[in-house]
Design a protein around this motif. Structure first.
Motif, PDB file in Angstrom:
ATOM      1  N   GLY A 197     -26.248  16.705  26.846  1.00  0.00           N
ATOM      2  CA  GLY A 197     -26.114  16.599  25.390  1.00  0.00           C
ATOM      3  C   GLY A 197     -26.059  15.172  24.907  1.00  0.00           C
ATOM      4  N   ALA A 198     -26.191  14.215  25.797  1.00  0.00           N
ATOM      5  CA  ALA A 198     -26.044  12.829  25.395  1.00  0.00           C
ATOM      6  C   ALA A 198     -27.381  12.114  25.216  1.00  0.00           C
ATOM      7  CB  ALA A 198     -25.188  12.088  26.418  1.00  0.00           C
ATOM      8  N   ILE A 245     -20.053  22.268  23.001  1.00  0.00           N
ATOM      9  CA  ILE A 245     -20.359  21.702  21.684  1.00  0.00           C
ATOM     10  C   ILE A 245     -21.858  21.580  21.424  1.00  0.00           C
ATOM     11  CG2 ILE A 245     -18.171  20.410  21.705  1.00  0.00           C
ATOM     12  CD1 ILE A 245     -19.849  17.835  21.862  1.00  0.00           C
ATOM     13  N   ASN A 246     -22.151  21.507  20.139  1.00  0.00           N
ATOM     14  CA  ASN A 246     -23.498  21.206  19.664  1.00  0.00           C
ATOM     15  C   ASN A 246     -23.633  19.692  19.656  1.00  0.00           C
ATOM     16  OD1 ASN A 246     -25.710  20.533  18.121  1.00  0.00           O
ATOM     17  ND2 ASN A 246     -25.257  21.934  16.454  1.00  0.00           N
ATOM     18  N   PRO A 247     -24.484  19.123  20.517  1.00  0.00           N
ATOM     19  CA  PRO A 247     -24.537  17.662  20.621  1.00  0.00           C
ATOM     20  C   PRO A 247     -25.079  16.979  19.368  1.00  0.00           C
ATOM     21  CG  PRO A 247     -26.254  18.683  21.968  1.00  0.00           C
ATOM     22  CD  PRO A 247     -25.393  19.799  21.462  1.00  0.00           C
ATOM     23  N   LEU A 248     -25.586  17.742  18.427  1.00  0.00           N
ATOM     24  CA  LEU A 248     -26.057  17.127  17.176  1.00  0.00           C
ATOM     25  C   LEU A 248     -24.964  17.025  16.133  1.00  0.00           C
ATOM     26  CD1 LEU A 248     -29.651  18.494  16.659  1.00  0.00           C
ATOM     27  CD2 LEU A 248     -28.835  16.563  17.991  1.00  0.00           C
TER      28      LEU A 248
ATOM     29  N   ASP B 243     -33.530   9.207  23.008  1.00  0.00           N
ATOM     30  CA  ASP B 243     -32.506   8.307  22.478  1.00  0.00           C
ATOM     31  C   ASP B 243     -31.179   8.666  23.129  1.00  0.00           C
ATOM     32  OD1 ASP B 243     -34.096   6.943  20.576  1.00  0.00           O
ATOM     33  OD2 ASP B 243     -33.925   8.619  19.177  1.00  0.00           O
ATOM     34  N   TYR B 244     -30.400   7.672  23.452  1.00  0.00           N
ATOM     35  CA  TYR B 244     -29.033   7.902  23.904  1.00  0.00           C
ATOM     36  C   TYR B 244     -28.214   8.215  22.657  1.00  0.00           C
ATOM     37  CZ  TYR B 244     -30.610   5.343  28.087  1.00  0.00           C
ATOM     38  OH  TYR B 244     -31.293   4.924  29.207  1.00  0.00           O
ATOM     39  N   ILE B 245     -27.471   9.322  22.684  1.00  0.00           N
ATOM     40  CA  ILE B 245     -26.713   9.676  21.480  1.00  0.00           C
ATOM     41  C   ILE B 245     -25.208   9.798  21.746  1.00  0.00           C
ATOM     42  CG2 ILE B 245     -28.711  10.873  20.524  1.00  0.00           C
ATOM     43  CD1 ILE B 245     -27.168  13.509  20.879  1.00  0.00           C
ATOM     44  N   ASN B 246     -24.483   9.696  20.663  1.00  0.00           N
ATOM     45  CA  ASN B 246     -23.039   9.952  20.654  1.00  0.00           C
ATOM     46  C   ASN B 246     -22.869  11.447  20.450  1.00  0.00           C
ATOM     47  OD1 ASN B 246     -20.399  10.445  19.913  1.00  0.00           O
ATOM     48  ND2 ASN B 246     -20.289   8.785  18.403  1.00  0.00           N
ATOM     49  N   PRO B 247     -22.370  12.162  21.465  1.00  0.00           N
ATOM     50  CA  PRO B 247     -22.326  13.622  21.343  1.00  0.00           C
ATOM     51  C   PRO B 247     -21.352  14.116  20.268  1.00  0.00           C
ATOM     52  CG  PRO B 247     -21.245  12.896  23.370  1.00  0.00           C
ATOM     53  CD  PRO B 247     -21.896  11.692  22.766  1.00  0.00           C
ATOM     54  N   THR B 249     -21.527  13.014  17.201  1.00  0.00           N
ATOM     55  CA  THR B 249     -22.178  12.884  15.896  1.00  0.00           C
ATOM     56  C   THR B 249     -23.648  13.291  15.925  1.00  0.00           C
ATOM     57  OG1 THR B 249     -22.965  10.631  16.277  1.00  0.00           O
ATOM     58  CG2 THR B 249     -20.738  10.866  15.381  1.00  0.00           C
ATOM     59  N   GLY B 250     -24.251  13.296  17.094  1.00  0.00           N
ATOM     60  CA  GLY B 250     -25.690  13.510  17.140  1.00  0.00           C
ATOM     61  C   GLY B 250     -26.467  12.274  16.710  1.00  0.00           C
ATOM     62  N   GLY B 251     -25.753  11.200  16.358  1.00  0.00           N
ATOM     63  CA  GLY B 251     -26.407   9.937  15.995  1.00  0.00           C
ATOM     64  C   GLY B 251     -26.480   9.020  17.197  1.00  0.00           C
ATOM     65  N   SER B 252     -26.929   7.795  16.981  1.00  0.00           N
ATOM     66  CA  SER B 252     -27.131   6.858  18.082  1.00  0.00           C
ATOM     67  C   SER B 252     -25.823   6.614  18.832  1.00  0.00           C
ATOM     68  CB  SER B 252     -27.677   5.537  17.547  1.00  0.00           C
ATOM     69  OG  SER B 252     -26.805   5.028  16.556  1.00  0.00           O
ATOM     70  N   ALA B 253     -25.959   6.318  20.126  1.00  0.00           N
ATOM     71  CA  ALA B 253     -24.783   6.117  20.978  1.00  0.00           C
ATOM     72  C   ALA B 253     -23.887   5.032  20.388  1.00  0.00           C
ATOM     73  CB  ALA B 253     -25.228   5.742  22.395  1.00  0.00           C
ATOM     74  N   ASP B 254     -24.474   3.909  20.014  1.00  0.00           N
ATOM     75  CA  ASP B 254     -23.732   2.882  19.300  1.00  0.00           C
ATOM     76  C   ASP B 254     -23.975   3.070  17.806  1.00  0.00           C
ATOM     77  OD1 ASP B 254     -22.209   0.223  19.333  1.00  0.00           O
ATOM     78  OD2 ASP B 254     -23.946  -0.216  18.076  1.00  0.00           O
ATOM     79  N   LEU B 255     -22.974   2.750  17.013  1.00  0.00           N
ATOM     80  CA  LEU B 255     -23.102   2.950  15.559  1.00  0.00           C
ATOM     81  C   LEU B 255     -24.287   2.203  14.966  1.00  0.00           C
ATOM     82  CD1 LEU B 255     -21.598   4.010  12.908  1.00  0.00           C
ATOM     83  CD2 LEU B 255     -20.718   1.691  12.736  1.00  0.00           C
ATOM     84  N   ARG B 256     -24.562   1.000  15.488  1.00  0.00           N
ATOM     85  CA  ARG B 256     -25.567   0.147  14.841  1.00  0.00           C
ATOM     86  C   ARG B 256     -26.769  -0.183  15.701  1.00  0.00           C
ATOM     87  NH1 ARG B 256     -20.599  -3.069  12.969  1.00  0.00           N
ATOM     88  NH2 ARG B 256     -21.211  -4.488  14.650  1.00  0.00           N
TER      89      ARG B 256
END
Lengths: 364, 364, 364, 364
Positions: A197-198, A245-248, B243-247, B249-256
């Motif tokens: 999920g990452a 969890i839903n990773p999104l 893309d590496y994501i923050n599980p 948020t589903g957004g990018s692993a790093d905020l910026r």
């Protein structure tokens, strides 16, 4: 007769009510409900299910071969199919070569695989193959059918938010015109894309929210994470435990049904607490007991039991090996509606006294 | 002299400006910038870095042994340490037994491990051990130090949003009072807890947003997901890419800072497109070239190259095996500020003509 | 007796259920519920309420003087105080000099002022003064009491999510130790700060989400916005209508209870539609009727009526002036749980045929 | 020559950099920037603007008649049209009968009306009429033109995020094919619908996020809210102050440009603080001064002044009446990128010592 009593009576006749008489019933100091705890033995469920396997043929007349858990106290209220006030749990059997035909409904559903392999669930045209311990999602209003290409019976747990949706008068159902929804996506494609999920495929950059892009959560992975977690401190109430969890979103895998797997190491005895959300547990493996409001519910591999809302509970592993408890709950709803609360049991070092032992009904 | 010209001149003297003369400079029809594409050979970087390993001792006077990529066109504007308008990239060397002392800064940072093992990054008291191909996060304003318990030099790529933070006058820096921040959490604990992003420990139920609970993204896992993805259709512009994501948020692993890994199979030639966000690429392995605005940039294992904003680009793998390109970008910022756009190259079947070949400077 | 019938019977004895018999009851093709439409005349409600004003003294034994709307069909199911499956509506009377003592509960509550002035609701120490047509919020778990400094009786509508909270076993209630919660904030302070929802005091920059920072929505303002809206096209189903919103989220003013005011101009006849969410209407002024599933419900100033889930409905203003309908609903919940649907009535030009006329019970 | 010096030199030749020499320049302990504070007198701006009114004819060659504020220190760096590192401010004149032709750009823009009436801004086909003190939004990439149906010159302030968009290479611009974009919506329609931000037309239930549904924030309303606020305690740093917000999000009215109006009562002297975000102020009325990093900037009605990032500042009203300061800032960006910080001045009771007085350049 007092004037106020007479007024109260007159009000009733015109379907008005005197709040001064009823406030305490509507707005209670603590949750007041009819959901009782209960436990079913695996032998009983399995026996009847296999019997149904001999007697019942799947088709549009009987779309699913499922034995469901009926909470006795809710049955008295005419609430058919309720395990808790919000959740339904059934146990489904699919035989080699069978198809449970395609349909969709506004209820969310999850599947947790108990035995056998070679069967699949297809969600909107993508087949996901089942293995023991896997969690598979069929999110609300997605087309889904189940098929079996293997050689032995497959049995799994179904969890739906039947009570929730009924409380809100939100049930919609539609059969698909064919038994099998057309396959349009590679088998296990979601799992390929989101095996972890990452990481998110760049072609899914615009994808947000629900449903989860991950449909199948493999037992092998879940088990490994629980192993890893065991190197850290356990949770006081749940031992080593994870939510799917839903990773999104970082929220629950399904929008409305919470799903949790916990591992209790040999001898582990968690502390008691209670929370507004209710749950239904399935024992993947191991043996032990759970004390719910002072009553001991003894469980072993395959059993199911109900945790009502706002009930003290603590778990004990009495076996020689790890015990794994899978459960579904309505926590995601409670959180979205800001109704969740949790309280630790603060007497007796955090452990309840056992005042009774539950005796499960055996098969007749 | 015309009256309007005189007015224009007078305005300048009091630090006012005539928009009628300058609108076209402030509000351009398409992005107008000074960021040039560029490429550095690995041999060059590595040679200097090892030389620095002999000449430079780490300590509070020189906290990090890093050779950074300086975009030539931005250097002309006095922008020190800029790879692109927002991103900085350096290559860091840590020798066995060394410690790069603890500090924190408002810049976000990521590390991508290039060679060696036995070193760790500690983030707020948790050590994460490095292996080739891993991505490690040190989110903004977290205390971090690097140490080396192994026997061979370790080299990694650093990515920071130096340009971004400078543009916004948001730089803060603080050294820690000791060289090593106290260890307070089990080594690799975050990775144990979030080995897969699809499961969250129940004790983290309240955890939301940033920073990501997962600090280390292991190459073994990333590689496996790219293998899986390869059974599906590739992305036209990026091949097989995640893309590496923050599980949470589903957004990018790093905020910026955006982080992406892509796999190009032998012979793969992606189509050209352009987007507002810029990127810096590192070749984990393989060989091939990327055409940027008609110029061919040939790359091989270890090289780094810059993709400026709004530049046509396409990738080609000319090697016998897979090529893996890791890159950082500023897409998360563009999305948060609603500034991102993307355009497909619609001429010539989606492929650019090569009008020049970039000649990298070799070591002097 | 057939083998399957015997199996079905045996299952029941051990509190298991045969899904093949019951699926259609749990998962219905369309919403299936027991909520009936109903209408109460204002004269009836008001007469009894004033009578209660003579007979009942407020105090800790009877904290509120309220006559509530009891849906007849839900009463049969033992559901006390339910107007719809989720919503409770009562009508409250406060006499000059009285105090309805301070308490808090996990149910959300809204107040809509029907007649009189000089009374106030205090929420967490801030008093908001009442005028006819105002909406006042007392969000879940906030301390609140009502007092009356004027000279004439004040009557208002209460709306609570009693059914919702009961369905989820989430009721908590606590009386305050004193009758009046200490005043700690200037009277009407929230209204001063958020008189318009488009401006936020800089000292509230960190304030997010719920509860709404605006506690009182003045009728004068709402009426003016409806006047403005009337220069534009009406909504086909609701005429000129607005939802009260929380300006910090753009969502409903209360987290769980939706609140809407609509204006029907003379002769206006809206088109029929249906939706999953239910509602309770109060006629602020005007006269007309609403057709619900073919039954005509005639209303005039002060009346209340119930719109059940998934019921066709259309409104007609038969008076010489504007009609204003205030309503509460459970749409915010349906949206948060992704259960809402809406359907336009596509026969007969969008208008139902009247097949019956509802006859309200008059006072006994 | 030392070996390390030689290495440093060699690195430079191949566009690599020695971080050990430059870290302190890239990652500074506190914000390091070139933005200077500055102040322009209204007489100067207005004189030149009216002169331009005589000399310059609007058309596709010169689309806008605007005199903009050029920060002197940023001009030295070649940054044309920058008031701060992110913000541009201009003052625009439109004469009766003129049209400033339709275009759109990726820069966000706000207008604050200074003098005159009868002019309008049209956004995507909806005309909003201007009055002194109004804030009007023209969100990024919306078509907009300005027209004048009145009899006297109209002057307003323009605020755009020119620096921000340039830093990110995100500028796009497109002229419309006609001078006037077709009117497709009733004049002032958005204002009718959202005269207060606390009510949302039911037909907009699906509307979320940006752009704000409210285009015009009327001075009459803003002034009234500031009057209301004055009954409560002032903010220590800003007096009585409000942010204009988007009622669908609770965030800033424009996605990227913050907008604030503050009222200083006679004799009010706010405390000093500093923050990462920068601002440009316009004095709507009143007289007083602002101390920025120890330098006194005296202002009166109509003046403009710049507050750089991370600069100590405090405001004083020296006049007999209220002073109103309108300002734009880049706080929304800082918050979205998690770069904002704030610090109170803790010496001398929170007030700076004046070490210098700024002398504005008068017209030549």
């Amino acid at each position: 007769m007092k004037a106020l009593d007479r007024l109260n009576e007159e009000l009733e006749k015109v379907y008005l009510g005197p709040l001064w008489e009823k406030l305490g019933k509507m707005v209670t100091p603590e949750p007041d409900h009819e959901v009782m705890p209960y436990l079913w033995k695996w032998e009983t469920i399995r026996k009847y299910l296999l019997e149904a396997g001999e007697l019942l043929r799947l088709g549009r007349e009987s779309e699913r071969r499922v034995v469901y858990l009926q909470n006795p106290s809710l049955l008295k209220q005419g609430l058919i199919g309720y395990s808790t006030n919000t959740l339904y749990v059934g146990v489904q059997l699919l035989l080699p070569g069978e198809v449970a035909p395609a349909h969709r409904h506004s209820q969310s559903a999850i599947r947790f695989i108990i035995e056998g392999e070679g069967a699949y669930t297809a969600v909107d045209g993508e087949r996901t193959y089942m293995e023991r311990g896997d969690l598979i999602l069929t999110p609300a209003w997605t087309w889904h059918d189940h098929g079996h290409e293997g050689t032995e019976p497959v049995i799994w747990m179904d969890g739906l938010d039947v009570g929730l949706v009924r409380n809100f008068a939100g049930s919609f159902f539609e059969p698909y015109s064919e038994d099998v929804f057309p396959v349009s996506v590679p088998h296990n494609g979601s799992t390929f894309k989101y095996a972890t999920g990452a990481l998110r495929p760049v072609s899914d950059r615009k994808r947000k929210g629900y449903p989860s892009p991950l449909i199948s959560y493999k037992w092998k992975t879940t088990k490994q994470v629980l192993e890893n977690l065991s190197k850290l401190d356990p949770d006081p109430y749940d031992g080593y435990a994870v939510d799917y969890i839903n990773p999104l979103t970082g929220g629950s895998a399904d929008l409305r049904i919470g799903t949790t797997m916990q591992k209790l190491t040999p001898g582990m005895h968690t502390k008691a607490h209670r929370h507004v959300h209710s749950a239904v547990y399935h024992v993947l493996d191991g043996e032990g007991y759970t004390i719910i409001n002072g009553v001991k519910f003894e469980w072993a591999k395959g059993d199911f039991f109900i945790l009502p809302p706002w009930s003290w509970h603590e778990h004990v592993n009495t076996g020689a090996g790890d015990a794994h408890l899978f459960s579904i709950n309505d926590l995601p709803i409670m959180e979205r509606l800001d109704l969740e609360r949790e309280e630790a049991y603060d007497k007796n070092g955090g452990y309840q006294s056992i005042i009774d032992v539950f005796e499960p009904l055996s098969q007749v």
